[in-house]
Design an enzyme around this catalytic site. Structure first.
Site, PDB file in Angstrom:
ATOM      1  N   LEU A 117       0.825  -1.217   0.000  1.00  0.00           N
ATOM      2  CA  LEU A 117       0.000   0.000   0.000  1.00  0.00           C
ATOM      3  C   LEU A 117       0.855   1.261   0.000  1.00  0.00           C
ATOM      4  O   LEU A 117       0.358   2.360   0.258  1.00  0.00           O
ATOM      5  CB  LEU A 117      -0.947   0.005   1.210  1.00  0.00           C
ATOM      6  N   ASP A 164       4.619   4.593  -6.698  1.00  0.00           N
ATOM      7  CA  ASP A 164       4.241   4.884  -5.308  1.00  0.00           C
ATOM      8  C   ASP A 164       4.564   6.325  -4.909  1.00  0.00           C
ATOM      9  O   ASP A 164       3.740   7.011  -4.293  1.00  0.00           O
ATOM     10  CB  ASP A 164       4.995   3.953  -4.347  1.00  0.00           C
TER      11      ASP A 164
HETATM   12  O1  PMV Z   1       3.767  -4.344  -4.224  1.00  0.00           O
HETATM   13  P1  PMV Z   1       4.012  -2.960  -4.728  1.00  0.00           P
HETATM   14  O2  PMV Z   1       2.951  -1.994  -4.340  1.00  0.00           O
HETATM   15  O3  PMV Z   1       5.417  -2.473  -4.493  1.00  0.00           O
HETATM   16  O4  PMV Z   1       3.861  -3.042  -6.318  1.00  0.00           O
HETATM   17  C1  PMV Z   1       4.692  -3.792  -7.153  1.00  0.00           C
HETATM   18  C2  PMV Z   1       4.274  -3.455  -8.550  1.00  0.00           C
HETATM   19  C3  PMV Z   1       4.999  -4.230  -9.638  1.00  0.00           C
HETATM   20  O5  PMV Z   1       4.442  -3.772 -10.869  1.00  0.00           O
HETATM   21  C4  PMV Z   1       4.736  -5.713  -9.528  1.00  0.00           C
HETATM   22  C5  PMV Z   1       6.494  -4.000  -9.625  1.00  0.00           C
HETATM   23  C6  PMV Z   1       6.919  -2.605  -9.996  1.00  0.00           C
HETATM   24  O6  PMV Z   1       8.048  -2.226  -9.615  1.00  0.00           O
HETATM   25  O7  PMV Z   1       6.196  -1.889 -10.696  1.00  0.00           O
END
Ligand code: PMV
Length: 337
Positions: A117, A164
């Site tokens: 998240l 993020d």
């Molecule tokens: O788990 P999270 O929120 O860090 O998401 C990873 C998302 C991926 O597409 C699987 C990897 C990335 O670096 O984009």
């Protein structure tokens, strides 16, 4: 003294495919990390984190070297939390050209840790913003997002996407494709999150999708199909009035896309029993759509749902440790005092 908060995020669409240059749409959620920074007379950094672990901790150190005293927190957790805070402090010092600035920092967070998240991104974004503000050098949002990305990139040994940190800085729904990040204007979206208490190994899951994609043309097509879902979803969001409640039709169409996106992620092998169980529980409770969010393998699902049923039903679903409503956070990073 300055207090700043920044939101966590869910993926509405596009995780995994984003690794191959397809677009993704992360959305900020109203679960925030809050960082207070106060300038010190010396060059020490003192960190007090109440909610980053079961016990919370207080750490004081000089410079950026490892001066961790004995605290009642598992060392890996402490190292992980402190790594992000150190990196945020370094970015703030560099941005404000104040290499010897010392801070008292307090961190509080409503975002479950390590659950996909975006808790670390929220702490880094709020931390850099709070520290540069107390140094009298507030950053514009683009620079803040860039510096937060640099901090995550460094701590995660190059395994960071901009999703993020950009989403936490800007708030709302954003579109990320490689280094190209834009804010979308969308109506408020009613999310419910279910958390199985665990987390998948992002590196391993990304590697397993890469292997499938390299081996089977239809797996590569599946990744591309996720990109098509994202583009269709973006068009739906672009047509909606950002200042009104989302229409039933929009929620229903987004729900269909969310369900297909989950099916394709499942086909690529990144779902899990607990994630599938929560996804089906949410759908059966009446959610318009439900999918895993983030790397998968365990962690969280996100459902689009306007009723109270889904959250309640998830709460009684075996394997679901926590469930909560999380509206789209239209505001990203913000000063709290
Ligand atoms: O788990 P999270 O929120 O860090 O998401 C990873 C998302 C991926 O597409 C699987 C990897 C990335 O670096 O984009």
């Amino acid at each position: 003294m300055t207090t700043v908060s920044a939101p966590g995020k869910v993926y509405l669409f596009g995780e995994h495919a984003v690794v191959y240059g397809e677009p993704a749409v992360p959305c900020a959620i109203e679960k925030r990390a809050t960082v207070t920074a106060e300038l010190r007379e010396d060059d020490h950094v003192r960190v007090e984190a109440a909610d980053l672990s079961l016990n919370g901790f207080v750490v004081e150190y000089a410079g950026t070297t490892d001066h961790r005293p004995d605290v009642d927190v598992p060392q890996p957790l402490l190292d992980a939390a402190m790594g992000y805070i150190d990196a945020a402090v370094q970015q703030a010092r560099e941005a404000a050209d104040a290499p010897d600035a010392g801070f008292d920092i307090t961190v509080e967070s409503e975002i479950p840790l390590g659950a996909g998240l975006g808790s670390s991104a929220a702490v880094v974004v709020a931390g850099i913003d709070a520290a540069t503000r107390v140094l009298g050098e507030p950053l514009d949002l683009r620079e803040l997002a860039d510096r937060a990305y640099n901090a995550e990139y460094e701590v995660q040994d190059g395994q960071a996407s901009r999703a993020d940190t950009f989403c936490s800085t800007m708030g709302g729904a954003v579109r990320v494709a490689g280094d190209d990040c834009t804010k979308l204007s969308t109506p408020t979206l009613p999310f419910v999150v279910g958390f199985d208490g665990g987390a998948g190994d992002t590196g391993k899951l990304v590697a397993s999708v890469r292997e499938l994609r390299d081996t089977y043309e239809f797996a590569a097509d599946t990744v591309e199909a996720i990109g098509d879902i994202v583009s269709t979803g973006e068009s739906l969001l672009a047509e909606a009035d950002p200042n009104s409640e989302p229409s039933d039709e929009l929620i229903s169409e987004l729900g269909d896309l969310i369900n297909i996106n989950h099916g394709l992620l499942s086909a690529l092998g990144v779902s899990s029993r607990s994630l599938d169980t929560m996804v089906w529980a949410a759908r059966e409770a009446g959610a318009e759509g439900a999918k895993l969010t983030g790397a998968g393998g365990g962690g969280c699902i996100v459902a689009l749902d306007r009723t109270a049923e889904t959250q309640t039903s998830l709460r009684y679903t075996p394997g679901c440790e926590d469930s909560f409503r999380a509206e789209l956070a239209t505001e990203g990073v913000r000063v709290e005092d």
